[in-house]
Motif scaffolding. Structure first.
Motif, PDB file in Angstrom:
ATOM      1  N   THR A   1      11.393   1.097 -47.053  1.00 33.95           N
ATOM      2  CA  THR A   1      12.087   2.300 -46.592  1.00 33.95           C
ATOM      3  C   THR A   1      12.367   2.114 -45.105  1.00 33.95           C
ATOM      4  OG1 THR A   1      12.071   4.729 -46.635  1.00 33.95           O
ATOM      5  CG2 THR A   1      10.023   3.654 -45.959  1.00 33.95           C
ATOM      6  N   PRO A   2      13.513   2.563 -44.613  1.00 31.83           N
ATOM      7  CA  PRO A   2      13.831   2.361 -43.199  1.00 31.83           C
ATOM      8  C   PRO A   2      12.783   2.987 -42.283  1.00 31.83           C
ATOM      9  CG  PRO A   2      15.800   2.988 -44.403  1.00 31.83           C
ATOM     10  CD  PRO A   2      14.648   3.166 -45.345  1.00 31.83           C
ATOM     11  N   PRO A   3      12.474   2.341 -41.160  1.00 31.08           N
ATOM     12  CA  PRO A   3      11.526   2.914 -40.193  1.00 31.08           C
ATOM     13  C   PRO A   3      12.167   4.062 -39.425  1.00 31.08           C
ATOM     14  CG  PRO A   3      12.479   0.919 -39.298  1.00 31.08           C
ATOM     15  CD  PRO A   3      13.009   1.042 -40.704  1.00 31.08           C
ATOM     16  N   LEU A   4      11.337   4.920 -38.869  1.00 32.14           N
ATOM     17  CA  LEU A   4      11.855   6.048 -38.092  1.00 32.14           C
ATOM     18  C   LEU A   4      12.674   5.572 -36.902  1.00 32.14           C
ATOM     19  CD1 LEU A   4       8.764   8.453 -38.093  1.00 32.14           C
ATOM     20  CD2 LEU A   4      10.704   8.411 -39.666  1.00 32.14           C
ATOM     21  N   THR A   5      12.349   4.393 -36.375  1.00 37.19           N
ATOM     22  CA  THR A   5      13.090   3.868 -35.226  1.00 37.19           C
ATOM     23  C   THR A   5      14.541   3.532 -35.566  1.00 37.19           C
ATOM     24  OG1 THR A   5      12.159   1.695 -35.748  1.00 37.19           O
ATOM     25  CG2 THR A   5      11.076   2.967 -34.003  1.00 37.19           C
ATOM     26  N   ASP A   6      14.869   3.431 -36.866  1.00 40.88           N
ATOM     27  CA  ASP A   6      16.264   3.220 -37.270  1.00 40.88           C
ATOM     28  C   ASP A   6      17.054   4.517 -37.283  1.00 40.88           C
ATOM     29  OD1 ASP A   6      16.005   0.523 -37.474  1.00 40.88           O
ATOM     30  OD2 ASP A   6      16.260   0.396 -39.644  1.00 40.88           O
ATOM     31  N   GLY A   7      16.357   5.657 -37.115  1.00 46.60           N
ATOM     32  CA  GLY A   7      17.061   6.934 -37.010  1.00 46.60           C
ATOM     33  C   GLY A   7      16.963   7.834 -38.212  1.00 46.60           C
ATOM     34  N   CYS A   8      16.171   7.460 -39.218  1.00 48.01           N
ATOM     35  CA  CYS A   8      16.082   8.298 -40.423  1.00 48.01           C
ATOM     36  C   CYS A   8      15.230   9.537 -40.168  1.00 48.01           C
ATOM     37  CB  CYS A   8      15.527   7.500 -41.595  1.00 48.01           C
ATOM     38  SG  CYS A   8      13.800   7.014 -41.423  1.00 48.01           S
ATOM     39  N   LEU A   9      15.417  10.535 -41.015  1.00 50.13           N
ATOM     40  CA  LEU A   9      14.629  11.758 -40.951  1.00 50.13           C
ATOM     41  C   LEU A   9      13.155  11.457 -41.209  1.00 50.13           C
ATOM     42  CD1 LEU A   9      14.588  14.947 -40.901  1.00 50.13           C
ATOM     43  CD2 LEU A   9      14.716  14.799 -43.399  1.00 50.13           C
ATOM     44  N   LYS A  10      12.299  12.112 -40.463  1.00 46.46           N
ATOM     45  CA  LYS A  10      10.853  12.002 -40.690  1.00 46.46           C
ATOM     46  C   LYS A  10      10.491  12.903 -41.864  1.00 46.46           C
ATOM     47  CE  LYS A  10       6.434  12.229 -38.226  1.00 46.46           C
ATOM     48  NZ  LYS A  10       5.770  12.644 -36.955  1.00 46.46           N
ATOM     49  N   GLY A  11      10.836  12.428 -43.072  1.00 41.87           N
ATOM     50  CA  GLY A  11      10.757  13.263 -44.271  1.00 41.87           C
ATOM     51  C   GLY A  11       9.336  13.508 -44.756  1.00 41.87           C
ATOM     52  N   ILE A  12       9.107  14.713 -45.243  1.00 40.45           N
ATOM     53  CA  ILE A  12       7.798  15.058 -45.801  1.00 40.45           C
ATOM     54  C   ILE A  12       7.542  14.278 -47.092  1.00 40.45           C
ATOM     55  CG2 ILE A  12       6.394  16.932 -46.744  1.00 40.45           C
ATOM     56  CD1 ILE A  12       6.905  17.062 -43.696  1.00 40.45           C
ATOM     57  N   MET A  13       8.546  14.216 -47.984  1.00 37.30           N
ATOM     58  CA  MET A  13       8.364  13.477 -49.226  1.00 37.30           C
ATOM     59  C   MET A  13       8.310  11.971 -48.959  1.00 37.30           C
ATOM     60  SD  MET A  13       7.665  13.709 -52.354  1.00 37.30           S
ATOM     61  CE  MET A  13       7.906  15.464 -52.589  1.00 37.30           C
ATOM     62  N   ARG A  14       9.012  11.515 -47.947  1.00 37.81           N
ATOM     63  CA  ARG A  14       8.911  10.102 -47.545  1.00 37.81           C
ATOM     64  C   ARG A  14       7.455   9.730 -47.300  1.00 37.81           C
ATOM     65  NH1 ARG A  14       8.460   7.441 -42.623  1.00 37.81           N
ATOM     66  NH2 ARG A  14       9.549   5.435 -42.421  1.00 37.81           N
ATOM     67  N   LYS A  15       6.761  10.569 -46.552  1.00 34.29           N
ATOM     68  CA  LYS A  15       5.353  10.314 -46.239  1.00 34.29           C
ATOM     69  C   LYS A  15       4.497  10.287 -47.503  1.00 34.29           C
ATOM     70  CE  LYS A  15       1.464  12.329 -43.680  1.00 34.29           C
ATOM     71  NZ  LYS A  15       1.017  13.482 -42.827  1.00 34.29           N
ATOM     72  N   GLN A  16       4.764  11.217 -48.439  1.00 31.36           N
ATOM     73  CA  GLN A  16       3.983  11.257 -49.682  1.00 31.36           C
ATOM     74  C   GLN A  16       4.200  10.000 -50.513  1.00 31.36           C
ATOM     75  OE1 GLN A  16       1.869  13.800 -49.923  1.00 31.36           O
ATOM     76  NE2 GLN A  16       2.775  14.613 -48.036  1.00 31.36           N
ATOM     77  N   ILE A  17       5.450   9.547 -50.596  1.00 34.50           N
ATOM     78  CA  ILE A  17       5.763   8.366 -51.407  1.00 34.50           C
ATOM     79  C   ILE A  17       5.147   7.110 -50.791  1.00 34.50           C
ATOM     80  CG2 ILE A  17       7.618   6.903 -52.281  1.00 34.50           C
ATOM     81  CD1 ILE A  17       7.249   9.575 -53.767  1.00 34.50           C
TER      82      ILE A  17
END
Length: 281
Positions: A197-213
């Motif tokens: 999954t893209p890192p936050l430094t690439d500009g993606c949303l700091k998603g809540i479900m991202r963290k769970q997955i």
């Protein structure tokens, strides 16, 4: 009816033409799934909101505790007789009126809305779900791009592009031409035994479900998680692609251009996600 600064009022009584969220995008929001009075992943939502408010230099009220905001959300859900249902909650925070680009104050207003949704748990949508790249505009990676603000012009135009091209979604690129996310969620790519999954430094949303997955992937013995940049060339070589957000949970992508994808990993993760929710209750 909505909750505006602790008062349950008619929707038409709230938004002023001088609202800073309306005029300058000076606002944040959290979209929360609530199932039978249980706020899913509430702690993660709360701490993301607090961190985002600090980044935008908003004044955090002394009473803005996890318990207080949870009570405010549940009060509105109860008022609308939806405590025995699953609902989509939007918690919206904007700086108070006053000033131009430079605000007169850093104090905030908050607003809560509630809408019922059908499913209590996350269900696998195995219907055709086709995506392509949206390349008209790009995300400029920064700390601001990771926040859930109401500056979503790119996502609005991208959604219109997807509809015009009979796509179910589109993938967004950053200014370095790396794939960042989907229009409405974070992106995961499965190739062999690696889930990226893209890192936050690439500009993606700091998603809540991202963290769970990310946490759930660590429980899969045959896979490892990587937060690493994804190039457009990797998409067609992937075994699976899927999108995550807190309302749908996990949405498999079935087709990108001429490439079709499997959904085995998506199914396994969705099962683990629902188990985690049941155990948390």
């Amino acid at each position: 009816m909505i909750n505006f600064n602790g008062n349950i009022v008619e929707e038409k009584q709230v938004i002023s033409i001088n609202n800073r969220g309306l005029n300058y995008g000076d606002a944040l929001f959290e979209t929360i799934k609530v199932s039978h009075g249980k706020l899913l992943f509430w702690e993660a939502h709360y701490f993301r909101l607090m961190a985002s408010m600090r980044i935008l230099r908003m004044e955090i009220p002394m009473n803005f505790t996890m318990e207080f905001l949870q009570e405010q959300i549940l009060e509105l859900i109860s008022y609308k007789s939806l405590l025995d249902s699953s609902v989509r909650v939007k918690l919206f925070v904007n700086r108070e009126e006053g000033g131009l680009y430079l605000p007169d104050t850093n104090n905030i207003d908050y607003l809560i809305t509630v809408k019922p949704i059908e499913s209590d748990f996350y269900l696998l949508n195995d219907a055709t779900y086709q995506v392509d790249l949206f390349k008209d505009y790009y995300v400029s990676p920064s700390l601001l791009s990771t926040l859930k603000t109401n500056n979503k012009a790119l996502h609005v135009v991208g959604s219109i592009y997807a509809q015009e091209n009979k796509l179910q979604n589109a993938l967004i690129l950053n200014t370095n031409k790396q794939v960042v996310e989907a229009l409405n969620g974070n992106l995961f790519l499965v190739k062999d035994q690696v889930i990226k999954t893209p890192p936050l430094t690439d500009g993606c949303l700091k998603g809540i479900m991202r963290k769970q997955i990310i946490e759930l992937v660590k429980q899969l013995p045959d896979y490892r998680i990587e937060e690493a940049s994804i190039s457009p060339f990797e998409l067609q070589k992937a075994d699976e692609l899927f999108i995550t957000n807190v309302i749908v949970g996990l949405q498999p992508i079935t087709q990108y251009r001429k490439k079709s994808f499997k959904t085995e990993v998506s199914k396994a993760l969705l099962q683990k996600l629902n188990v985690k929710i049941r155990l948390a209750n």
